[in-house]
Design a protein around this motif. Structure first.
Motif, PDB file in Angstrom:
ATOM      1  N   UNK A  61       0.827  -1.204   0.000  1.00  0.00           N
ATOM      2  CA  UNK A  61       0.000   0.000   0.000  1.00  0.00           C
ATOM      3  C   UNK A  61       0.863   1.256   0.000  1.00  0.00           C
ATOM      4  N   UNK A  62       1.956   1.227   0.749  1.00  0.00           N
ATOM      5  CA  UNK A  62       2.892   2.345   0.774  1.00  0.00           C
ATOM      6  C   UNK A  62       3.552   2.518  -0.595  1.00  0.00           C
ATOM      7  N   UNK A  63       3.902   1.413  -1.226  1.00  0.00           N
ATOM      8  CA  UNK A  63       4.491   1.467  -2.574  1.00  0.00           C
ATOM      9  C   UNK A  63       3.471   2.048  -3.564  1.00  0.00           C
ATOM     10  N   UNK A  64       2.205   1.695  -3.373  1.00  0.00           N
ATOM     11  CA  UNK A  64       1.153   2.250  -4.223  1.00  0.00           C
ATOM     12  C   UNK A  64       1.092   3.770  -4.074  1.00  0.00           C
ATOM     13  N   UNK A  65       1.195   4.259  -2.845  1.00  0.00           N
ATOM     14  CA  UNK A  65       1.180   5.706  -2.618  1.00  0.00           C
ATOM     15  C   UNK A  65       2.379   6.391  -3.279  1.00  0.00           C
ATOM     16  N   UNK A  66       3.535   5.747  -3.228  1.00  0.00           N
ATOM     17  CA  UNK A  66       4.715   6.303  -3.895  1.00  0.00           C
ATOM     18  C   UNK A  66       4.494   6.346  -5.404  1.00  0.00           C
ATOM     19  N   UNK A  67       3.928   5.275  -5.962  1.00  0.00           N
ATOM     20  CA  UNK A  67       3.636   5.237  -7.390  1.00  0.00           C
ATOM     21  C   UNK A  67       2.630   6.302  -7.794  1.00  0.00           C
ATOM     22  N   UNK A  68       1.622   6.514  -6.953  1.00  0.00           N
ATOM     23  CA  UNK A  68       0.627   7.556  -7.227  1.00  0.00           C
ATOM     24  C   UNK A  68       1.258   8.940  -7.174  1.00  0.00           C
ATOM     25  N   UNK A  69       2.069   9.185  -6.145  1.00  0.00           N
ATOM     26  CA  UNK A  69       2.708  10.497  -6.009  1.00  0.00           C
ATOM     27  C   UNK A  69       3.692  10.753  -7.150  1.00  0.00           C
ATOM     28  N   UNK A  70       4.426   9.731  -7.565  1.00  0.00           N
ATOM     29  CA  UNK A  70       5.373   9.899  -8.674  1.00  0.00           C
ATOM     30  C   UNK A  70       4.642  10.280  -9.950  1.00  0.00           C
ATOM     31  N   UNK A  71       3.510   9.644 -10.201  1.00  0.00           N
ATOM     32  CA  UNK A  71       2.731   9.956 -11.403  1.00  0.00           C
ATOM     33  C   UNK A  71       2.077  11.324 -11.291  1.00  0.00           C
ATOM     34  N   UNK A  72       1.479  11.608 -10.147  1.00  0.00           N
ATOM     35  CA  UNK A  72       0.737  12.847  -9.969  1.00  0.00           C
ATOM     36  C   UNK A  72       1.648  14.067 -10.031  1.00  0.00           C
ATOM     37  N   UNK A  73       2.810  13.977  -9.404  1.00  0.00           N
ATOM     38  CA  UNK A  73       3.751  15.101  -9.381  1.00  0.00           C
ATOM     39  C   UNK A  73       4.738  15.065 -10.535  1.00  0.00           C
ATOM     40  N   UNK A  74       4.759  13.947 -11.242  1.00  0.00           N
ATOM     41  CA  UNK A  74       5.752  13.712 -12.296  1.00  0.00           C
ATOM     42  C   UNK A  74       7.153  13.965 -11.751  1.00  0.00           C
ATOM     43  N   UNK A  75       7.379  13.394 -10.589  1.00  0.00           N
ATOM     44  CA  UNK A  75       8.603  13.628  -9.836  1.00  0.00           C
ATOM     45  C   UNK A  75       9.708  12.650 -10.231  1.00  0.00           C
ATOM     46  N   UNK A  76      10.873  13.215 -10.537  1.00  0.00           N
ATOM     47  CA  UNK A  76      12.024  12.396 -10.893  1.00  0.00           C
ATOM     48  C   UNK A  76      12.524  11.634  -9.661  1.00  0.00           C
ATOM     49  N   UNK A 117       7.311 -10.173 -12.875  1.00  0.00           N
ATOM     50  CA  UNK A 117       6.800  -9.524 -14.085  1.00  0.00           C
ATOM     51  C   UNK A 117       6.218  -8.153 -13.756  1.00  0.00           C
ATOM     52  N   UNK A 118       5.429  -8.072 -12.671  1.00  0.00           N
ATOM     53  CA  UNK A 118       4.837  -6.785 -12.287  1.00  0.00           C
ATOM     54  C   UNK A 118       5.903  -5.775 -11.879  1.00  0.00           C
ATOM     55  N   UNK A 119       6.916  -6.231 -11.149  1.00  0.00           N
ATOM     56  CA  UNK A 119       7.996  -5.328 -10.740  1.00  0.00           C
ATOM     57  C   UNK A 119       8.750  -4.798 -11.956  1.00  0.00           C
ATOM     58  N   UNK A 120       9.018  -5.665 -12.912  1.00  0.00           N
ATOM     59  CA  UNK A 120       9.710  -5.237 -14.132  1.00  0.00           C
ATOM     60  C   UNK A 120       8.877  -4.225 -14.904  1.00  0.00           C
ATOM     61  N   UNK A 121       7.589  -4.444 -14.958  1.00  0.00           N
ATOM     62  CA  UNK A 121       6.667  -3.535 -15.640  1.00  0.00           C
ATOM     63  C   UNK A 121       6.666  -2.165 -14.969  1.00  0.00           C
ATOM     64  N   UNK A 122       6.605  -2.145 -13.643  1.00  0.00           N
ATOM     65  CA  UNK A 122       6.578  -0.877 -12.912  1.00  0.00           C
ATOM     66  C   UNK A 122       7.918  -0.152 -13.040  1.00  0.00           C
ATOM     67  N   UNK A 123       9.023  -0.905 -13.043  1.00  0.00           N
ATOM     68  CA  UNK A 123      10.333  -0.281 -13.236  1.00  0.00           C
ATOM     69  C   UNK A 123      10.384   0.409 -14.594  1.00  0.00           C
ATOM     70  N   UNK A 124       9.841  -0.233 -15.614  1.00  0.00           N
ATOM     71  CA  UNK A 124       9.815   0.357 -16.955  1.00  0.00           C
ATOM     72  C   UNK A 124       8.991   1.636 -16.980  1.00  0.00           C
ATOM     73  N   UNK A 125       7.814   1.605 -16.359  1.00  0.00           N
ATOM     74  CA  UNK A 125       6.959   2.796 -16.330  1.00  0.00           C
ATOM     75  C   UNK A 125       7.614   3.927 -15.552  1.00  0.00           C
ATOM     76  N   UNK A 126       8.220   3.600 -14.412  1.00  0.00           N
ATOM     77  CA  UNK A 126       8.871   4.627 -13.595  1.00  0.00           C
ATOM     78  C   UNK A 126      10.088   5.205 -14.318  1.00  0.00           C
ATOM     79  N   UNK A 127      10.790   4.369 -15.078  1.00  0.00           N
ATOM     80  CA  UNK A 127      11.935   4.865 -15.844  1.00  0.00           C
ATOM     81  C   UNK A 127      11.482   5.857 -16.910  1.00  0.00           C
TER      82      UNK A 127
END
Length: 148
Positions: A61-76, A117-127
């Motif tokens: 759930x905490x990782x989900x919040x980080x993913x949401x904040x990264x997308x919302x703020x477009x934070x490097x 597979x999911x971790x690799x997918x999220x790493x790609x999106x975050x990159x």
């Protein structure tokens, strides 16, 4: 819908899938353990399973919040943090795959492969999000045509 940078959606999917994997596996092991052992061991095993499920769910759930904040703020920086966390999860999944392949645990092997597979997918999106540097995320850049 094309997921090119949507780390919020990807981490939400990861949160739901991993929580279900853990819930099913913990319920299965608790039920099998209760049939094979005394009532005292059954309660201890059940409490341990509940605590493990809650800790894992809170972590994802905490990782989900980080993913949401990264997308919302477009934070490097948040994208980099998400890449580091997901890399650690992928490494743990690789170790789990190796462990489950030796013990011939098919359900654990499938769950570990799914997490990898999911971790690799999220790493790609975050990159992709990190590479955009706060701007618009595109899959590939087009060559600009110069008008004379």
């Amino acid at each position: 819908m094309k997921l090119t940078y949507q780390t919020a959606v990807a981490t939400l999917i990861q949160f739901i899938v991993v929580s279900l994997f853990i819930l099913i596996s913990q319920l299965g092991s608790s039920i099998i353990g209760c049939f094979k052992s005394s009532s005292g061991e059954c309660v201890t095993n059940l409490l341990t399973s509940i605590i493990f499920f809650l800790l894992a769910s809170v972590s994802f759930g905490f990782i989900w919040l980080i993913g949401f904040a990264a997308q919302n703020r477009r934070s490097k920086r948040l994208s980099q943090l998400l890449i580091c966390i997901e890399s650690a999860i992928a490494l743990l999944a690789l170790f789990s795959i190796k462990l489950n392949s030796h013990s011939r645990n098919v359900s654990g092997l499938i769950a570990s492969f799914g997490v990898l597979v999911m971790s690799s997918w999220i790493i790609t999106l975050a990159f992709r999000l990190m590479r955009a540097g706060g701007g618009r995320v595109v899959v590939r850049s087009r060559a600009r045509v110069r008008h004379r």
